[in-house]
Design an enzyme around this catalytic site. Structure first.
Site, PDB file in Angstrom:
ATOM      1  N   CYS A  66      11.390 -13.938  -9.049  1.00 42.45           N
ATOM      2  CA  CYS A  66      11.438 -12.512  -9.441  1.00 42.45           C
ATOM      3  C   CYS A  66      12.838 -11.951  -9.479  1.00 42.45           C
ATOM      4  O   CYS A  66      13.639 -12.578  -8.792  1.00 42.45           O
ATOM      5  CB  CYS A  66      10.712 -11.746  -8.457  1.00 42.45           C
ATOM      6  SG  CYS A  66      10.725  -9.673  -8.481  1.00 42.45           S
ATOM      7  N   CYS A 103      14.635  -7.451  -3.294  1.00 44.32           N
ATOM      8  CA  CYS A 103      13.860  -6.677  -2.403  1.00 44.32           C
ATOM      9  C   CYS A 103      14.123  -7.721  -1.102  1.00 44.32           C
ATOM     10  O   CYS A 103      13.687  -8.862  -1.175  1.00 44.32           O
ATOM     11  CB  CYS A 103      12.447  -6.536  -2.649  1.00 44.32           C
ATOM     12  SG  CYS A 103      12.240  -5.499  -4.097  1.00 44.32           S
ATOM     13  N   CYS A 111      11.241  -9.785   0.534  1.00 41.25           N
ATOM     14  CA  CYS A 111      10.377 -10.521  -0.310  1.00 41.25           C
ATOM     15  C   CYS A 111      10.709 -12.188  -0.194  1.00 41.25           C
ATOM     16  O   CYS A 111      11.853 -12.105  -0.760  1.00 41.25           O
ATOM     17  CB  CYS A 111      10.048  -9.836  -1.621  1.00 41.25           C
ATOM     18  SG  CYS A 111       8.864 -10.431  -2.630  1.00 41.25           S
ATOM     19  N   CYS A 156      -7.146  -7.930  -5.747  1.00 40.90           N
ATOM     20  CA  CYS A 156      -5.992  -7.375  -6.241  1.00 40.90           C
ATOM     21  C   CYS A 156      -5.017  -8.365  -6.826  1.00 40.90           C
ATOM     22  O   CYS A 156      -4.962  -9.415  -6.146  1.00 40.90           O
ATOM     23  CB  CYS A 156      -5.214  -7.000  -4.908  1.00 40.90           C
ATOM     24  SG  CYS A 156      -6.134  -5.745  -3.848  1.00 40.90           S
ATOM     25  N   CYS A 165      -7.846  -4.111  -8.357  1.00 42.19           N
ATOM     26  CA  CYS A 165      -6.484  -3.405  -8.497  1.00 42.19           C
ATOM     27  C   CYS A 165      -5.474  -4.445  -9.062  1.00 42.19           C
ATOM     28  O   CYS A 165      -5.418  -5.715  -8.546  1.00 42.19           O
ATOM     29  CB  CYS A 165      -6.417  -3.111  -6.974  1.00 42.19           C
ATOM     30  SG  CYS A 165      -4.731  -2.288  -6.641  1.00 42.19           S
ATOM     31  N   CYS A 207      -3.088   3.220  -5.028  1.00 39.62           N
ATOM     32  CA  CYS A 207      -2.656   2.519  -4.052  1.00 39.62           C
ATOM     33  C   CYS A 207      -1.235   2.440  -3.589  1.00 39.62           C
ATOM     34  O   CYS A 207      -0.401   1.748  -4.201  1.00 39.62           O
ATOM     35  CB  CYS A 207      -3.470   1.107  -4.010  1.00 39.62           C
ATOM     36  SG  CYS A 207      -3.092   0.112  -2.665  1.00 39.62           S
ATOM     37  N   ARG A 215      -5.432   0.708   5.112  1.00 40.11           N
ATOM     38  CA  ARG A 215      -5.460  -1.033   5.146  1.00 40.11           C
ATOM     39  C   ARG A 215      -4.615  -1.772   6.072  1.00 40.11           C
ATOM     40  O   ARG A 215      -3.366  -1.480   5.883  1.00 40.11           O
ATOM     41  CB  ARG A 215      -5.537  -1.351   3.765  1.00 40.11           C
ATOM     42  CG  ARG A 215      -5.701  -2.805   3.559  1.00 40.11           C
ATOM     43  CD  ARG A 215      -5.743  -3.358   1.982  1.00 40.11           C
ATOM     44  NE  ARG A 215      -6.585  -2.409   1.328  1.00 40.11           N
ATOM     45  CZ  ARG A 215      -6.146  -1.968   0.171  1.00 40.11           C
ATOM     46  NH1 ARG A 215      -5.023  -2.266  -0.428  1.00 40.11           N
ATOM     47  NH2 ARG A 215      -6.980  -1.055  -0.707  1.00 40.11           N
TER      48      ARG A 215
END
Length: 402
Positions: free
Chosen positions: A65, A69, A72, A109, A142, A202, A272
């Protein structure tokens, strides 16, 4: 405790706590923990009974990616030894999804690493959504693809997506310390795009990144304002090879207080328990089901979770039941608006804004509260033995954990 009685009364009426009341929940002592869980549990059972919704992650594209972040393992510059692969083919993704559905999941998801999808990526995901829905009747899908450009949320909705996930993760004031390649406002904009397209939004947070109690309350109040239908609460998994690998700030007790605070602030929303529950809640996971009405089944994106069968046994042993595919997750007043919450109601958001304002800093009306802590607690115990990189399921030739 007067504070807890007040919060239960507010939660049952969809009247929201003040900021000071939310801070007071996080500041309660371990001696009062079971009282806090019992109080928040009354609110949870009022709106969701004893049902637990199961969700299942399929990592469509892993690693590499361009975003930075800090939490991550797929980030730019990550040295974490994770699986790396490009887009799964629709049939492969559908087979992975089917394993989760067979295990009891009613929502799949679909997640892909990256800043955000290209239009070609949206077409690719649209084909995957169709394959999953064709082969798994009644399943919810999702998508979680990063920052959305104009029109992309509408195209996902047209393709059959039911929801879109994009987390705020932390407070606006500390966001720049966690990520520099995009802004907090970018994330808010994507959640709003999902809402506008008619997708069920979400959006949640990550706890354990060194934030203060004030930061936690700030992000949950911001989430309340955005009015997502589901709020995933992640507990940081400190992965080796990431900048936050040394951040071990959570205890099971603190995790339970965080979940209770989220439940009080968003009483009628799907809360969740997401990544990190096995690492930080550990043997206290069944107690957390009294606060949250939803969990992920099996593994996460790049790390392994508890065995899927163990999840099902835990739910049954704790006296809860898996929510069936034909059951509606949200309370009627939220589900009635196309499954996307109560956006048209005068008292929208995660409940009614009549009680205590929206993100109020007043601090009035708190009874029996302890002073909020100014910084995150320090934890001596580091449990790296509980962090395991995913080597099975999507992107491998091994059977998934579901």
């Amino acid at each position: 405790m007067d504070l807890l009685n007040t919060l239960v009364d507010k939660g049952l009426r969809r009247e929201l706590p003040t900021r000071a009341e939310a801070l007071a929940v996080l500041a309660t002592s371990d001696d009062d923990l079971l009282d806090v869980v019992a109080a928040a549990g009354k609110v949870r059972r009022h709106w969701f009974g004893r049902r637990v919704k199961l969700n299942y992650l399929v990592n469509l594209k892993s690693g590499l990616c361009p975003e930075d972040c800090s939490y991550c393992s797929q980030r730019l510059g990550s040295k974490a030894d994770i699986l790396k692969y490009t887009w799964l083919k629709p049939d492969d993704a559908s087979k992975a999804a089917a394993a989760g559905v067979a295990g009891g999941a009613k929502r799949v998801c679909l997640v892909a690493s990256g800043r955000g999808p290209t239009d070609r990526d949206v077409d690719r995901v649209a084909g995957t959504i169709k394959a999953i829905k064709d082969q798994n009747e009644g399943v919810e899908v999702c998508a979680c693809l990063g920052l959305l450009s104009d029109g992309q949320a509408d195209r996902l909705r047209e393709a059959g997506a039911d929801a879109y996930n994009h987390n705020l993760n932390t407070s606006e004031s500390t966001y720049g310390d966690i990520t520099t390649t995009h802004t907090y406002a970018d994330r808010v904009d994507t959640v709003q795009k999902a809402h506008a397209a008619g997708l069920s939004a979400c959006s949640g947070l990550i706890a354990g990144m060194g934030e203060t109690d004030e930061d936690l309350v700030d992000v949950v109040f911001s989430l309340r304002d955005l009015d997502p239908d589901s709020v995933p609460v992640n507990f940081l998994i400190p992965m080796e090879g990431t900048p936050l690998a040394a951040e071990w700030h959570l205890t099971p007790q603190r995790c339970l207080r965080i979940l209770a605070m989220v439940r009080f602030v968003c009483p009628d929303v799907e809360v969740r328990i997401a990544g990190g529950r096995e690492v930080h809640l550990r043997t206290m996971q069944p107690l957390a089901l009294n606060l949250a009405n939803s969990i992920f089944l099996g593994d996460y994106l790049t790390s392994e979770g508890q065995a899927g069968q163990a999840d099902l046994e835990m739910i049954a042993d704790a006296g809860f039941e898996v929510e069936g595919a034909g059951e509606v997750t949200l309370p009627q007043h939220r589900a009635a608006v196309g499954g996307c919450g109560s956006h048209g109601e005068a008292d929208g958001g995660c409940g009614s804004h009549a009680g205590g304002g929206c993100g109020s800093h007043e601090g009035a009306g708190v009874c029996g509260s302890a002073p909020a802590s100014a910084s995150a607690p320090q934890v001596d115990e580091v449990r790296r033995d509980l962090v395991s990189v995913r080597r099975r399921g999507a992107g491998t030739d091994l059977a998934p954990n579901a």
